[in-house]
Design a protein around this motif. Sequence first.
Motif, PDB file in Angstrom:
ATOM      1  N   ARG A 100       0.829  -1.204   0.000  1.00  8.05           N
ATOM      2  CA  ARG A 100       0.000   0.000   0.000  1.00  8.05           C
ATOM      3  C   ARG A 100       0.867   1.259   0.000  1.00  8.05           C
ATOM      4  O   ARG A 100       0.594   2.228  -0.725  1.00  8.05           O
ATOM      5  N   ALA A 101       1.895   1.229   0.837  1.00  2.43           N
ATOM      6  CA  ALA A 101       2.798   2.380   0.886  1.00  2.43           C
ATOM      7  C   ALA A 101       3.485   2.586  -0.459  1.00  2.43           C
ATOM      8  O   ALA A 101       3.656   3.719  -0.924  1.00  2.43           O
ATOM      9  N   LEU A 102       3.859   1.482  -1.091  1.00  2.83           N
ATOM     10  CA  LEU A 102       4.489   1.572  -2.406  1.00  2.83           C
ATOM     11  C   LEU A 102       3.556   2.223  -3.417  1.00  2.83           C
ATOM     12  O   LEU A 102       3.972   3.086  -4.189  1.00  2.83           O
ATOM     13  N   LEU A 103       2.282   1.827  -3.411  1.00  3.24           N
ATOM     14  CA  LEU A 103       1.312   2.405  -4.326  1.00  3.24           C
ATOM     15  C   LEU A 103       1.131   3.906  -4.078  1.00  3.24           C
ATOM     16  O   LEU A 103       1.104   4.706  -5.013  1.00  3.24           O
ATOM     17  N   VAL A 104       1.016   4.277  -2.787  1.00  3.58           N
ATOM     18  CA  VAL A 104       0.804   5.682  -2.440  1.00  3.58           C
ATOM     19  C   VAL A 104       1.975   6.538  -2.895  1.00  3.58           C
ATOM     20  O   VAL A 104       1.801   7.585  -3.536  1.00  3.58           O
ATOM     21  N   PHE A 105       3.183   6.104  -2.560  1.00  2.00           N
ATOM     22  CA  PHE A 105       4.362   6.904  -2.918  1.00  2.00           C
ATOM     23  C   PHE A 105       4.641   6.874  -4.419  1.00  2.00           C
ATOM     24  O   PHE A 105       5.208   7.829  -4.960  1.00  2.00           O
ATOM     25  N   THR A 106       4.249   5.791  -5.093  1.00  6.73           N
ATOM     26  CA  THR A 106       4.397   5.759  -6.541  1.00  6.73           C
ATOM     27  C   THR A 106       3.511   6.817  -7.189  1.00  6.73           C
ATOM     28  O   THR A 106       3.928   7.533  -8.104  1.00  6.73           O
ATOM     29  N   VAL A 107       2.274   6.920  -6.697  1.00  9.21           N
ATOM     30  CA  VAL A 107       1.350   7.921  -7.230  1.00  9.21           C
ATOM     31  C   VAL A 107       1.835   9.334  -6.901  1.00  9.21           C
ATOM     32  O   VAL A 107       1.847  10.221  -7.769  1.00  9.21           O
ATOM     33  N   LEU A 108       2.256   9.536  -5.637  1.00 12.87           N
ATOM     34  CA  LEU A 108       2.685  10.872  -5.227  1.00 12.87           C
ATOM     35  C   LEU A 108       3.983  11.302  -5.911  1.00 12.87           C
ATOM     36  O   LEU A 108       4.065  12.406  -6.478  1.00 12.87           O
ATOM     37  N   CYS A 109       4.989  10.436  -5.858  1.00 13.21           N
ATOM     38  CA  CYS A 109       6.315  10.811  -6.362  1.00 13.21           C
ATOM     39  C   CYS A 109       6.492  10.553  -7.855  1.00 13.21           C
ATOM     40  O   CYS A 109       7.280  11.233  -8.517  1.00 13.21           O
ATOM     41  N   GLY A 110       5.745   9.551  -8.378  1.00 13.57           N
ATOM     42  CA  GLY A 110       5.918   9.201  -9.779  1.00 13.57           C
ATOM     43  C   GLY A 110       4.920   9.859 -10.712  1.00 13.57           C
ATOM     44  O   GLY A 110       5.169   9.948 -11.921  1.00 13.57           O
ATOM     45  N   LEU A 111       3.798  10.341 -10.181  1.00 14.75           N
ATOM     46  CA  LEU A 111       2.766  10.936 -11.020  1.00 14.75           C
ATOM     47  C   LEU A 111       2.418  12.369 -10.604  1.00 14.75           C
ATOM     48  O   LEU A 111       2.536  13.298 -11.409  1.00 14.75           O
TER      49      LEU A 111
END
Length: 213
Positions: free
Chosen positions: A16-27
């Motif tokens: 879940r943390a990976l998904l959140v930070f991927t969206v925040l930092c990657g998108l």
Amino acid sequence: MNRLPVIIRQHIAAFRALLVFTVLCGLVYPAVMVGVSQLAFHKQANGSMVSFNGKVVGSSLLCQEFVDAKGNPLPRYFQPRPSAAVNATDKTDYGCDPGFSAASNLGPNNPDLVQLIKQRQQAIAAFDHVPVSQIPPDAVTASGSGLDPGISPQNAAIQVNRVAAARHLPVATVKNLVAKYTQGRILGFLGEPRVNVLNLNIALDQLTAKSGG
């Protein structure tokens, strides 16, 4: 969820943390930065492109060769530093190729570099009609990237008479243009004064067009 083994719950939380930070930092973050840069720094964000007569002719951040079809420097233009950024497979590529940014990787005592510098000194001395002792280091050595857009004021100074003669302009007029396009140290103490070759040559073309030369 609580009935799952601890290790599985930890993996789910990590995912879940990976998904959140991927969206925040990657998108989200890149989208915000692109939007801000396009609104506040549109020219810089798009490569600081320079136009002449309605046509993009280069970037003020990259050097550009001013040569004929055979790679010979054109007398009517100020010449940039030597460039090792060359596509070796393209016989018409004479340097300043942003796709092949590179230095020569030759040390100061390398005999190949020493010989190359001597050859460049002789070529510049003949081209600009100046003694070798007046040729500054940046006129015979490439920058680390091979894409440096500027030359030293000393390098520009030894080219003034040649450019003025080729364009049938007063030497004082060319000197004034060089002074106009000479940039000082960043924040007053970083780097060295430099002359942007592309902007200077465009200004020369504009001046010559107005005078009918």
